[in-house]
Scaffold this motif. Sequence first.
Motif, PDB file in Angstrom:
ATOM      1  N   SER A   1      -3.115  15.303   7.116  1.00  0.00           N
ATOM      2  CA  SER A   1      -4.214  16.272   7.212  1.00  0.00           C
ATOM      3  C   SER A   1      -5.567  15.667   6.842  1.00  0.00           C
ATOM      4  O   SER A   1      -6.603  16.305   7.041  1.00  0.00           O
ATOM      5  N   GLN A   2      -5.556  14.432   6.312  1.00  0.00           N
ATOM      6  CA  GLN A   2      -6.780  13.806   5.842  1.00  0.00           C
ATOM      7  C   GLN A   2      -7.366  12.864   6.903  1.00  0.00           C
ATOM      8  O   GLN A   2      -6.620  12.191   7.613  1.00  0.00           O
ATOM      9  N   PRO A   3      -8.692  12.796   6.991  1.00  0.00           N
ATOM     10  CA  PRO A   3      -9.303  11.870   7.956  1.00  0.00           C
ATOM     11  C   PRO A   3      -9.037  10.403   7.615  1.00  0.00           C
ATOM     12  O   PRO A   3      -8.865   9.574   8.502  1.00  0.00           O
ATOM     13  N   THR A   4      -9.010  10.098   6.340  1.00  0.00           N
ATOM     14  CA  THR A   4      -8.670   8.750   5.881  1.00  0.00           C
ATOM     15  C   THR A   4      -7.835   8.866   4.615  1.00  0.00           C
ATOM     16  O   THR A   4      -7.906   9.870   3.891  1.00  0.00           O
ATOM     17  N   PHE A   5      -7.034   7.838   4.357  1.00  0.00           N
ATOM     18  CA  PHE A   5      -6.202   7.854   3.160  1.00  0.00           C
ATOM     19  C   PHE A   5      -5.933   6.415   2.746  1.00  0.00           C
ATOM     20  O   PHE A   5      -5.903   5.510   3.595  1.00  0.00           O
ATOM     21  N   SER A   6      -5.743   6.192   1.458  1.00  0.00           N
ATOM     22  CA  SER A   6      -5.531   4.827   0.976  1.00  0.00           C
ATOM     23  C   SER A   6      -4.443   4.808  -0.093  1.00  0.00           C
ATOM     24  O   SER A   6      -4.117   5.832  -0.693  1.00  0.00           O
ATOM     25  N   TYR A   7      -3.892   3.624  -0.308  1.00  0.00           N
ATOM     26  CA  TYR A   7      -2.950   3.429  -1.404  1.00  0.00           C
ATOM     27  C   TYR A   7      -3.339   2.156  -2.152  1.00  0.00           C
ATOM     28  O   TYR A   7      -3.862   1.209  -1.567  1.00  0.00           O
TER      29      TYR A   7
ATOM     30  N   GLU B   1       3.303  -1.477   2.755  1.00  0.00           N
ATOM     31  CA  GLU B   1       3.292  -1.778   4.193  1.00  0.00           C
ATOM     32  C   GLU B   1       4.596  -1.327   4.853  1.00  0.00           C
ATOM     33  O   GLU B   1       4.595  -0.856   5.998  1.00  0.00           O
ATOM     34  N   LEU B   2       5.706  -1.476   4.140  1.00  0.00           N
ATOM     35  CA  LEU B   2       6.981  -0.993   4.656  1.00  0.00           C
ATOM     36  C   LEU B   2       6.947   0.528   4.787  1.00  0.00           C
ATOM     37  O   LEU B   2       7.443   1.093   5.784  1.00  0.00           O
ATOM     38  N   PHE B   3       6.345   1.189   3.815  1.00  0.00           N
ATOM     39  CA  PHE B   3       6.174   2.647   3.846  1.00  0.00           C
ATOM     40  C   PHE B   3       5.357   3.061   5.069  1.00  0.00           C
ATOM     41  O   PHE B   3       5.712   4.005   5.792  1.00  0.00           O
ATOM     42  N   LYS B   4       4.269   2.372   5.320  1.00  0.00           N
ATOM     43  CA  LYS B   4       3.449   2.660   6.499  1.00  0.00           C
ATOM     44  C   LYS B   4       4.251   2.497   7.785  1.00  0.00           C
ATOM     45  O   LYS B   4       4.137   3.298   8.723  1.00  0.00           O
ATOM     46  N   SER B   5       5.061   1.449   7.822  1.00  0.00           N
ATOM     47  CA  SER B   5       5.827   1.145   9.024  1.00  0.00           C
ATOM     48  C   SER B   5       6.870   2.220   9.331  1.00  0.00           C
ATOM     49  O   SER B   5       6.995   2.666  10.478  1.00  0.00           O
ATOM     50  N   VAL B   6       7.610   2.652   8.304  1.00  0.00           N
ATOM     51  CA  VAL B   6       8.695   3.598   8.564  1.00  0.00           C
ATOM     52  C   VAL B   6       8.192   5.031   8.746  1.00  0.00           C
ATOM     53  O   VAL B   6       8.844   5.840   9.417  1.00  0.00           O
ATOM     54  N   THR B   7       7.032   5.348   8.163  1.00  0.00           N
ATOM     55  CA  THR B   7       6.494   6.709   8.291  1.00  0.00           C
ATOM     56  C   THR B   7       5.485   6.838   9.428  1.00  0.00           C
ATOM     57  O   THR B   7       5.085   7.948   9.786  1.00  0.00           O
ATOM     58  N   LYS B   8       5.053   5.696   9.969  1.00  0.00           N
ATOM     59  CA  LYS B   8       4.049   5.658  11.053  1.00  0.00           C
ATOM     60  C   LYS B   8       2.714   6.265  10.616  1.00  0.00           C
ATOM     61  O   LYS B   8       1.976   6.851  11.401  1.00  0.00           O
ATOM     62  N   LEU B   9       2.391   6.095   9.340  1.00  0.00           N
ATOM     63  CA  LEU B   9       1.134   6.619   8.806  1.00  0.00           C
ATOM     64  C   LEU B   9       0.047   5.550   8.854  1.00  0.00           C
ATOM     65  O   LEU B   9       0.316   4.358   8.696  1.00  0.00           O
ATOM     66  N   ASP B  10      -1.178   5.984   9.058  1.00  0.00           N
ATOM     67  CA  ASP B  10      -2.327   5.081   9.072  1.00  0.00           C
ATOM     68  C   ASP B  10      -3.045   5.208   7.734  1.00  0.00           C
ATOM     69  O   ASP B  10      -3.887   6.091   7.545  1.00  0.00           O
ATOM     70  N   ILE B  11      -2.684   4.359   6.791  1.00  0.00           N
ATOM     71  CA  ILE B  11      -3.308   4.395   5.476  1.00  0.00           C
ATOM     72  C   ILE B  11      -3.795   2.992   5.113  1.00  0.00           C
ATOM     73  O   ILE B  11      -3.235   1.993   5.554  1.00  0.00           O
TER      74      ILE B  11
ATOM     75  N   HIS C   1      -9.658   7.807  -8.526  1.00  0.00           N
ATOM     76  CA  HIS C   1     -10.416   7.008  -7.562  1.00  0.00           C
ATOM     77  C   HIS C   1      -9.553   6.557  -6.379  1.00  0.00           C
ATOM     78  O   HIS C   1     -10.079   6.233  -5.310  1.00  0.00           O
ATOM     79  N   VAL C   2      -8.251   6.486  -6.584  1.00  0.00           N
ATOM     80  CA  VAL C   2      -7.303   6.243  -5.494  1.00  0.00           C
ATOM     81  C   VAL C   2      -6.215   7.310  -5.600  1.00  0.00           C
ATOM     82  O   VAL C   2      -5.831   7.701  -6.713  1.00  0.00           O
ATOM     83  N   PRO C   3      -5.727   7.816  -4.469  1.00  0.00           N
ATOM     84  CA  PRO C   3      -4.787   8.941  -4.532  1.00  0.00           C
ATOM     85  C   PRO C   3      -3.358   8.568  -4.890  1.00  0.00           C
ATOM     86  O   PRO C   3      -2.689   9.327  -5.601  1.00  0.00           O
ATOM     87  N   VAL C   4      -2.874   7.428  -4.374  1.00  0.00           N
ATOM     88  CA  VAL C   4      -1.488   7.043  -4.633  1.00  0.00           C
ATOM     89  C   VAL C   4      -1.399   5.542  -4.824  1.00  0.00           C
ATOM     90  O   VAL C   4      -2.313   4.798  -4.452  1.00  0.00           O
ATOM     91  N   MET C   5      -0.288   5.090  -5.388  1.00  0.00           N
ATOM     92  CA  MET C   5      -0.045   3.659  -5.494  1.00  0.00           C
ATOM     93  C   MET C   5       1.452   3.401  -5.601  1.00  0.00           C
ATOM     94  O   MET C   5       2.227   4.278  -5.997  1.00  0.00           O
ATOM     95  N   PHE C   6       1.835   2.187  -5.231  1.00  0.00           N
ATOM     96  CA  PHE C   6       3.187   1.711  -5.453  1.00  0.00           C
ATOM     97  C   PHE C   6       3.146   0.757  -6.646  1.00  0.00           C
ATOM     98  O   PHE C   6       2.262  -0.093  -6.728  1.00  0.00           O
ATOM     99  N   ASP C   7       4.090   0.915  -7.560  1.00  0.00           N
ATOM    100  CA  ASP C   7       4.138  -0.003  -8.691  1.00  0.00           C
ATOM    101  C   ASP C   7       5.572  -0.119  -9.193  1.00  0.00           C
ATOM    102  O   ASP C   7       6.418   0.728  -8.893  1.00  0.00           O
ATOM    103  N   SER C   8       5.812  -1.187  -9.946  1.00  0.00           N
ATOM    104  CA  SER C   8       7.143  -1.356 -10.526  1.00  0.00           C
ATOM    105  C   SER C   8       7.304  -0.374 -11.676  1.00  0.00           C
ATOM    106  O   SER C   8       6.331   0.036 -12.319  1.00  0.00           O
TER     107      SER C   8
END
Length: 325
Positions: free
Chosen positions: A151-157, A171-181, A200-207
């Motif tokens: 629903s967002q015009p742009t999104f980042s992780y 990047e694997l998440f982007k690939s399997v979900t077909k999302l443009d982030i 300042h950033v909406p989401v992140m991947f971390d250990s």
Amino acid sequence: MRQVSRVSKVLFCAIAAASFSVSAFAQNWPNSTVTVVVPWPPGGPSDIAARPIAKRLTEDLGQPFVIDNRGGGGGNIGSAAVARAPADGNTLLITSSAPIVINPSLYKKMAFDPSKDLVPITNLLRVPLVLVASPSVPANNLKELIAYIKSQPTFSYASAGNGTPQHMTGELFKSVTKLDITHVPYKGSAPAISDLLGGHVPVMFDSMIAIMPHIKSGKVKVIAVSGAKRSPLIPDVPTFAESGYPTLVSYAWYGFFAPAGTPKPLVAKINAETLKIMKEPSFQKILADTGSDYVGDTPENFAAFVKEESVKWAKVVKESGATVD
């Protein structure tokens, strides 16, 4: 015939002497300070395994095992230094997977070839990654998050940096979900987490090692876990597979390496000494506290695993078009 027999005896004796010499060298190792290079800044996840192992090796083997945090270049600088070091067991490497199985595909130029210039000793541990969101994001599970992103015009992780397992899992998440982030790399987990907490950033991947304190405090929303099964530390959080993406399985793993050419008896000795430490209650507690899995293995099995991981992440890099150059 006598001449041939005499030559054969000489060769046999030479080979036997060389073999005895290598074995004796391994038995007497270490006879001086051993430098264990960690190619990341102090306090990072690699230190979780490196410092207690170095401490116990020092106690068990009677020579100092000194940690040398040599960060930079996505782990390439410190790793290359070990690759160029003499293969005498006096310079070793403990690192996350990035410079070993991700960077060779991500960087156009590398100062070393992990597959040729380093020899695997053992995998130390692996830890799943988690997708977490800022409290301001109006989503509490993966389905809601994906709908919100669309629903967002742009999104980042955010991630801990280019080429890290966090980046590649994104990047694997982007690939399997077909999302443009858009990927936003940071210089380590700490500044990325700080910006996530600040909105300042909406989401992140971390250990789980890095983000767990903030999960426990309730300062972030936990969306999904990248492991093959749920983590006992956050048993209510589903895996990506449970959420409909069975191919999204990813771990940050940490391994022990030596320069190529290190004698096999010496590699075997380091492996045996390390596995002994990893089976002790103190190290098992570290695994439990960080949500990590024990994966100590033989050098041969670890080498096969590294090869498989290299193929996996090369494919992700190619399909995502990710680059740092």
